[in-house]
Each structure stands twice: as C-alpha cells, then as structure tokens.
Design a protein around this motif. Structure first.
Motif, PDB file in Angstrom:
ATOM      1  N   PRO A 279      34.046  47.165  47.257  1.00 41.54           N
ATOM      2  CA  PRO A 279      32.897  47.787  46.578  1.00 41.54           C
ATOM      3  C   PRO A 279      33.129  47.764  45.068  1.00 41.54           C
ATOM      4  O   PRO A 279      33.479  48.786  44.459  1.00 41.54           O
ATOM      5  N   GLN A 280      32.918  46.601  44.458  1.00 44.81           N
ATOM      6  CA  GLN A 280      33.347  46.391  43.072  1.00 44.81           C
ATOM      7  C   GLN A 280      32.693  47.343  42.083  1.00 44.81           C
ATOM      8  O   GLN A 280      33.372  47.895  41.209  1.00 44.81           O
ATOM      9  N   LEU A 281      31.384  47.519  42.179  1.00 45.18           N
ATOM     10  CA  LEU A 281      30.709  48.391  41.218  1.00 45.18           C
ATOM     11  C   LEU A 281      31.240  49.811  41.286  1.00 45.18           C
ATOM     12  O   LEU A 281      31.410  50.484  40.267  1.00 45.18           O
ATOM     13  N   LEU A 282      31.513  50.266  42.496  1.00 45.55           N
ATOM     14  CA  LEU A 282      32.054  51.608  42.680  1.00 45.55           C
ATOM     15  C   LEU A 282      33.431  51.736  42.027  1.00 45.55           C
ATOM     16  O   LEU A 282      33.735  52.731  41.366  1.00 45.55           O
ATOM     17  N   ILE A 283      34.268  50.700  42.199  1.00 45.42           N
ATOM     18  CA  ILE A 283      35.623  50.730  41.628  1.00 45.42           C
ATOM     19  C   ILE A 283      35.564  50.672  40.109  1.00 45.42           C
ATOM     20  O   ILE A 283      36.241  51.441  39.409  1.00 45.42           O
ATOM     21  N   LEU A 284      34.751  49.777  39.586  1.00 50.29           N
ATOM     22  CA  LEU A 284      34.673  49.615  38.136  1.00 50.29           C
ATOM     23  C   LEU A 284      34.170  50.880  37.445  1.00 50.29           C
ATOM     24  O   LEU A 284      34.579  51.195  36.327  1.00 50.29           O
ATOM     25  N   ASP A 285      33.292  51.575  38.118  1.00 47.80           N
ATOM     26  CA  ASP A 285      32.665  52.751  37.512  1.00 47.80           C
ATOM     27  C   ASP A 285      33.496  54.018  37.675  1.00 47.80           C
ATOM     28  O   ASP A 285      33.146  55.069  37.155  1.00 47.80           O
ATOM     29  N   HIS A 286      34.611  53.941  38.411  1.00 51.26           N
ATOM     30  CA  HIS A 286      35.435  55.130  38.643  1.00 51.26           C
ATOM     31  C   HIS A 286      36.271  55.435  37.401  1.00 51.26           C
ATOM     32  O   HIS A 286      36.833  54.533  36.776  1.00 51.26           O
ATOM     33  N   PRO A 287      36.380  56.696  36.995  1.00 48.21           N
ATOM     34  CA  PRO A 287      37.122  57.047  35.774  1.00 48.21           C
ATOM     35  C   PRO A 287      38.607  56.681  35.814  1.00 48.21           C
ATOM     36  O   PRO A 287      39.230  56.532  34.768  1.00 48.21           O
ATOM     37  N   ALA A 288      39.183  56.498  37.022  1.00 50.16           N
ATOM     38  CA  ALA A 288      40.604  56.141  37.107  1.00 50.16           C
ATOM     39  C   ALA A 288      40.853  54.685  36.740  1.00 50.16           C
ATOM     40  O   ALA A 288      41.964  54.310  36.381  1.00 50.16           O
ATOM     41  N   THR A 289      39.802  53.841  36.826  1.00 51.33           N
ATOM     42  CA  THR A 289      39.954  52.420  36.533  1.00 51.33           C
ATOM     43  C   THR A 289      40.010  52.201  35.026  1.00 51.33           C
ATOM     44  O   THR A 289      39.108  52.610  34.298  1.00 51.33           O
ATOM     45  N   GLY A 290      41.079  51.552  34.569  1.00 49.79           N
ATOM     46  CA  GLY A 290      41.269  51.357  33.137  1.00 49.79           C
ATOM     47  C   GLY A 290      41.077  49.935  32.659  1.00 49.79           C
ATOM     48  O   GLY A 290      40.996  49.673  31.462  1.00 49.79           O
ATOM     49  N   GLY A 291      40.993  48.978  33.588  1.00 46.51           N
ATOM     50  CA  GLY A 291      40.822  47.585  33.198  1.00 46.51           C
ATOM     51  C   GLY A 291      40.763  46.705  34.425  1.00 46.51           C
ATOM     52  O   GLY A 291      40.982  47.155  35.550  1.00 46.51           O
ATOM     53  N   ILE A 292      40.452  45.428  34.196  1.00 45.16           N
ATOM     54  CA  ILE A 292      40.285  44.492  35.305  1.00 45.16           C
ATOM     55  C   ILE A 292      40.960  43.171  34.983  1.00 45.16           C
ATOM     56  O   ILE A 292      40.931  42.709  33.835  1.00 45.16           O
ATOM     57  N   VAL A 293      41.590  42.580  35.994  1.00 43.56           N
ATOM     58  CA  VAL A 293      42.046  41.194  35.909  1.00 43.56           C
ATOM     59  C   VAL A 293      40.927  40.358  36.504  1.00 43.56           C
ATOM     60  O   VAL A 293      40.581  40.525  37.676  1.00 43.56           O
ATOM     61  N   THR A 294      40.343  39.469  35.711  1.00 48.41           N
ATOM     62  CA  THR A 294      39.150  38.759  36.149  1.00 48.41           C
ATOM     63  C   THR A 294      39.253  37.263  35.921  1.00 48.41           C
ATOM     64  O   THR A 294      39.924  36.798  34.993  1.00 48.41           O
TER      65      THR A 294
END
Length: 422
Positions: A279-294
């Motif tokens: 559930p990418q949008l959910l993960i990206l929008d969570h305050p614990a997420t600080g960055g992404i390897v893309t």
C-alpha cells in the motif's frame, strides 16, 4: 558529505584539434582537470582516440571521472582513406589538397558535435518514439502529470520549442485520492486487512522520519546477487526500513536467503519485508517514513514529492535517468546511489551492480543528522507543500484543469456550430 558534493560536480568538455601539437597538450590538460575532481569528456574521432586512449583508461581505472566520446570522421565523404583523421596521418603533410580534405572533414564534424548525435543516438527505440513525437507536434496540446512549482522552467521551454499548448494538472494521484481513506488500497482489489494492520502497527512504533521505504516499481526485476547487496546495505545502514520484494525478484533456488533475512530483521525489529504488493500511498504518507529508495519512475517520484519525501535515486531504464537528474541536480532532493547502466528491466549485469557500501552511505546521507541532510529534507517538504497547494482551488494545476475543460467545451461548441453552418 562527499556524495552530496559530487552532485554539483563540474563537467568540462574538451575538443582537441586533430594535430599532435594541439592534441597532446589538450589531452594532458583534460587529464589534469580530471585529477582535480572535474568530470571530463574528450570528444574526438576513432583514430585520434587510439593515440591517447590508454592514458585515459588508466586515469579512469584510478578513479578519475574522465572518458572519451567518439564521433565518426567523414573520411569517405571528403575523399580520404579510412583511418586518415589527423594531419600527421597524411603522407605528404604539406600537400594543400590533402590538408584541404582534412580541414573539410573537420568542418563536417560541427553538426554531430553541436546536434550532439553522440548523446542522442539512433537505436531500436527510435522507430517507436519518432511517430509519437510527430503526432504530438500535430496535436492540439499536451496534458502533463506535473505541476508548475516543480517544473516551471521546463514548462516554458516546452511551450517555446514544441509550439503547442500544454497544461500541467498534476500531481494527479494526490489530487484524485485527496480525502480518500481507501488510498492505501489503490490498484489492489483484495485488501488484506490483517496484513495492513500489522504494517501500520510496525510503522506506528517508529519515530517520525526514521523509516526508509524501498521499492523499485512493478517492472524492475533484480537478480539474486543484487538482492543480497540491498539486504546487507540496508542492514549495514542501521536505519529502519520497509522493503518491497516482488515475486519476480525471487530465485526459487536461493529464496532461502531472503527468508532468513526476513526472520533476522523481524527479530531486530529494524526492518519489514513486504512480498509483492504494497500500500504505497499509505506508507509514503505515514509520519514515520523519512525517505524512499526509488527507481525514479515518474509515478513514484511524484507520489514521494507530494508527501515531501527526499529520495535515494536508483534509475534502471527508460527516462528514469533523466528523472534522477531532476531530483539530484535541479531540485536537490535526491541522493544518487551510483546506478550507471540504462538497460531493460530484465537484462542487468553483475558488473553494473550497486554495492552494499553505496546503499548504506546513501541511506546515511538521506536520514542522517548532517546539515546537508536537513536542508534536503526541508526542500522536499517545501515541494510537498507546493504539491498540495497547486491542486486546491486557485492553484496552478486546479486552474489549468478548469481552463482546459472550458476550452475543450468551447471548441466542441464551435465545431458543432460550424457543422450546422455547412
């Protein structure tokens, strides 16, 4: 940070005149530039390159950023034998006729250097894209999944060079899913409530901006050795992470490694493996997420920008390397992991593999406490705020979409009136 500084590295192109008296000192000058940290490209022809390529290869193998870019000398068109590309190669160097042919050949190199065919080469994809570009040039206009605050300069260039109308109406995913509580389930019919609850509980247990989300899109297929490097790189970084592993990434004969790795990170509570769909949008929008390897696919790029996340850029193929340049060099919200090979998703080589040390280093830059890291995250948040404003009433994307729809309605009405008049 060394990696951050390399993002702004100077790139100098050298174009030596093809006679020894000019070429030798210019090539040596180029090598000196490279040895002082400059990214160097020497443009020359095949025969001329052979006289100094060994030195360039030696410098490159020593870690300096220097290369030759070869262009074809038009020997046959000017009446010279193959391989005659330098004044020294003419047997009678004082012959006005032969010197004239060399000079004529050099003048003919102007277009391939200034149109830069050595950058934009014809390949198997050319026949596919050329009709698309021709159709675009004949069209009424173009709708772009971007937004003004992100690419305003490119908007201007596009309008002036293409000569057709364009409307930036993005980020469309953020806009379409605004206020939708089910956005985490986008593109997935069967929702696994239990798994999603487990993931959210894990994220909720982490500090804000402490988790690195790792996902390479739906098409990228990584071979086992690269998966091993990613696993060790994430572990080596010491940061929390969520890693999406596609079914196609798993080698049935070596699947045990990933299963063992998953058990290990579960015990340490530092990592969370998601198999196949996330559930990418959910993960990206969570305050614990600080960055992404893309992989720098445009959808993932825009989704990350929309929530104000900086990125570790790992392009694989297609336009992803251009997207990386935008993120790293222009917007300055990306950290390159060092990917160099642009190939189809199923044809990566061991030689182009990104090592665990680079992965861990990029993670530290992205989530670390250094000043560069903080400034990058601040810039990413500003773009995230701009992405939210642009789709609100009165914003650029909002106004562009309304304007486009009104224009199309007027166009339809005028055509209808014209048909009645006929």
């Amino acid at each position: 940070m060394d990696s951050q500084q390399s993002n702004n590295q100077l790139h100098v192109v050298f174009l030596p005149y093809p006679t020894p008296g000019h070429m030798i000192p210019m090539v040596d000058t180029a090598r000196l530039f490279a040895k002082h940290g400059v990214n160097v490209t020497i443009i020359t022809t095949h025969a001329n390159a052979s006289t100094f390529q060994e030195s360039i290869d030696s410098d490159f193998n020593s870690g300096y950023s220097i290369k030759t870019q070869l262009i074809q000398f038009p020997s046959s068109q000017v009446g010279l034998p193959d391989g005659i590309e330098n004044v020294k190669d003419v047997k009678d160097g004082t012959s006005p006729e032969m010197l004239g042919k060399i000079s004529h050949g050099m003048l003919m190199l102007r277009d391939p250097i200034e149109l830069r065919d050595w950058v934009r080469t014809t390949n198997a994809a050319t026949a596919y894209f050329e009709p698309i570009f021709e159709s675009e040039a004949r069209s009424y206009g173009t709708i772009c999944n971007s937004f003004h605050e992100l690419e305003s300069d490119y908007e201007k260039v596009s309008k002036t060079t293409m000569g057709i109308k364009s409307w930036s109406v993005g980020p469309v995913s953020t806009w379409a899913n605004k206020g939708d509580e089910r956005k985490g389930n986008r593109g997935h019919v069967e929702k696994n409530v239990e798994k999603e609850r487990e993931l959210l509980n894990w994220l909720n247990s982490k500090q804000n901006e402490s988790v690195l989300y790792v996902s390479f899109g739906s098409l990228t297929k990584l071979f086992h050795a690269q998966l091993v490097e990613i696993a060790h790189g994430l572990e080596k970084s010491g940061h929390n992470f969520i890693w999406v592993v596609r079914k196609n990434d798993r080698d049935e004969n070596e699947e045990g490694f990933l299963q063992d790795f998953e058990e290990r990170v579960k015990e340490s509570n530092k990592g969370y493996i998601i198999w196949n769909w996330a559930p990418q949008l959910l993960i990206l929008d969570h305050p614990a997420t600080g960055g992404i390897v893309t992989h720098c696919g445009w959808n993932s790029t825009l989704e990350s920008i929309s929530v104000g996340l900086p990125m570790i850029t790992w392009p694989m193929f297609a336009e992803q390397f251009y997207n990386e340049r935008l993120l790293v060099d222009v917007l300055k919200i990306g950290v390159p992991v060092g990917a160099k090979e642009n190939k189809l998703w199923n044809s990566f080589t061991v030689e182009a593999m990104v090592r665990r040390e680079e992965i861990a280093k990029a993670a530290e830059i992205l989530l670390g406490n250094g000043q560069d890291s903080k400034e990058m995250r601040t810039r990413a948040k500003k773009f995230g705020d701009a992405a939210k404003r642009t789709i609100e009433e009165g914003g650029h994307s909002y106004n562009n979409l309304v304007q486009l729809i009104d224009e199309l309605k007027s166009l339809k009405k005028s055509k209808a009136l014209g048909e009645k008049a006929d």
